[in-house]
Design an enzyme around this catalytic site. Structure first.
Site, short mmCIF file in Angstrom:
data_model
loop_
_atom_site.label_atom_id
_atom_site.label_comp_id
_atom_site.label_asym_id
_atom_site.label_seq_id
_atom_site.Cartn_x
_atom_site.Cartn_y
_atom_site.Cartn_z
N ASP A 129 -30.58 -27.66 -7.92
CA ASP A 129 -29.14 -27.87 -7.84
C ASP A 129 -28.34 -26.58 -7.99
O ASP A 129 -27.13 -26.57 -7.78
CB ASP A 129 -28.69 -28.84 -8.96
CG ASP A 129 -28.39 -30.23 -8.42
OD1 ASP A 129 -28.10 -30.35 -7.22
OD2 ASP A 129 -28.44 -31.17 -9.23
N LYS A 150 -31.15 -39.21 -2.15
CA LYS A 150 -31.89 -37.94 -2.23
C LYS A 150 -33.39 -38.20 -2.09
O LYS A 150 -34.11 -37.47 -1.41
CB LYS A 150 -31.58 -37.24 -3.56
CG LYS A 150 -30.16 -36.71 -3.63
CD LYS A 150 -29.72 -36.30 -5.03
CE LYS A 150 -28.24 -35.91 -5.02
NZ LYS A 150 -27.69 -35.56 -6.33
N GLN A 196 -29.84 -35.72 -12.51
CA GLN A 196 -28.60 -36.28 -11.97
C GLN A 196 -27.51 -36.29 -13.05
O GLN A 196 -27.71 -36.83 -14.13
CB GLN A 196 -28.85 -37.70 -11.43
CG GLN A 196 -27.65 -38.32 -10.75
CD GLN A 196 -27.24 -37.59 -9.47
OE1 GLN A 196 -28.08 -37.12 -8.70
NE2 GLN A 196 -25.95 -37.48 -9.24
#
Ligand code: NAD
Length: 301
Positions: free
Chosen positions: A141, A72, A116
């Site tokens: 997200d 990412k 994460q």
């Protein structure tokens, strides 16, 4: 897109003589999306605006999470976004993590925030509290309960990256989706449930299967579109796939030989499907592209 097929038109989905599926090349599509983003970021910066910024938070030492975050961050660099990275010991703690998120929420150079998941086990992290602490406008997200609620109501909001990438891949098939039957295998909050909502939004009839589903083979066998998000290597057998169906494989697993495989038995499924995503190189790269797209959309807001 890489094409391998005997099809003449993808629009009459179910009645075509299929010999081999067309490959839905997520890697190539993600590259295209990142190149477009790179140009759009450069255009913004040429007007004197600052670069979009994505904050990434990685807690603990899970090797898979380290690889995902590294990819990412690399993509961020490629498109010219700033990456503010926090790599924290697993003992960092819930309170300190909430404080860090509050700082990032208040930082005008940060447009997207990603924590994460999963957070380390056995350290008293409350993932739901962490996700709810992120400013919904910076929720790269799309996991904030406010944004998940908006998705449920069909309102515009940041959409979880993997489901968003799956829909983008599905659009590549050029199908008339309305009225088709989608079967989603897996009901997680990050893939199964949100992708089912996005499919409903596009007027498909949606069945969600999970670990207690009685006859998975029969359910999958009725699907025009199969989304497999389980985490069990090759659980979905090729012989279950209806001829001409589209197969989107989200799973990332190591099989007994240590090879990376999806949740679908790829070659046997490809012999029956009209389109199929490979693993690796299908849904995975799209997840990253959609993360940066979400960040850029937050920046534009
Ligand atoms: P999860 O573990 O949260 O959920 C798995 C789901 O599968 C559950 O809902 C469970 O009910 C269902 N399930 C388990 N066994 C089953 C069975 N035998 N039959 C039917 N359903 C069954 O998983 P997740 O986070 O949704 O991830 C699923 C897979 O997708 C994993 O391999 C993960 O690594 C992968 N993944 C990939 C990406 C990507 O970008 N490609 C993103 C997220 C997750």
């Amino acid at each position: 897109m890489l094409l391998q097929s005997s099809h003449s038109s993808p629009s009459a989905l179910m009645d075509l003589p299929v010999t081999s599926a067309r490959l839905l090349d997520g890697k190539a599509l993600a590259e295209q999306i990142l190149t477009t983003l790179q140009r759009e970021v450069a255009e913004k910066m040429a007007t004197g605006l600052p670069a979009p910024g994505l904050a990434t938070i990685l807690v603990g030492h899970d090797p898979a999470s380290h690889i995902y975050v590294r990819n990412k961050r690399r993509a961020c660099e490629k498109v010219g976004m700033t990456n503010i990275h926090h790599e924290l010991d697993k003992a960092y703690g819930q309170t300190a993590l909430l404080r860090l998120i509050a700082q990032l929420n208040a930082d005008p150079s940060v447009h997207g925030i990603l924590v994460q998941l999963p957070l380390p086990k056995g350290c008293d992290y409350d993932e739901n509290e962490i996700l709810a602490a992120i400013d919904p406008n910076k929720d790269a997200d799309g996991f904030h309960p406010f944004n998940q609620g908006a998705l449920m109501q069909g309102r515009k909001a940041p959409v979880p990256c993997t489901p968003k990438g799956i829909m983008r891949l599905l659009d590549e098939c050029g199908l008339q989706l309305k009225g088709l039957h989608a079967v989603v295998v897996g009901r997680s909050n990050i893939v199964g449930k949100p992708v089912a909502l996005l499919l409903l939004e596009r007027h498909l009839t949606v069945t969600i299967c999970h670990s207690r589903t009685r006859d998975l083979a029969a359910e999958v066998g009725r699907a025009d579109i199969v989304v497999a998000a389980v985490g069990v290597p090759e659980l979905v057998r090729g012989a279950w796939i209806k001829k001409g169906a589209v197969v989107l494989d989200v799973g990332i697993n190591r099989n007994t030989e240590g090879k990376l495989v999806g949740d679908v038995e790829f070659h046997a499924a490809a012999a029956r499907a009209s389109w199929i995503t490979p693993v690796p190189g299908g849904v995975g790269p799209m997840t990253i592209a959609m993360l940066l797209q979400n960040t850029f959309e937050a920046y534009n807001r």
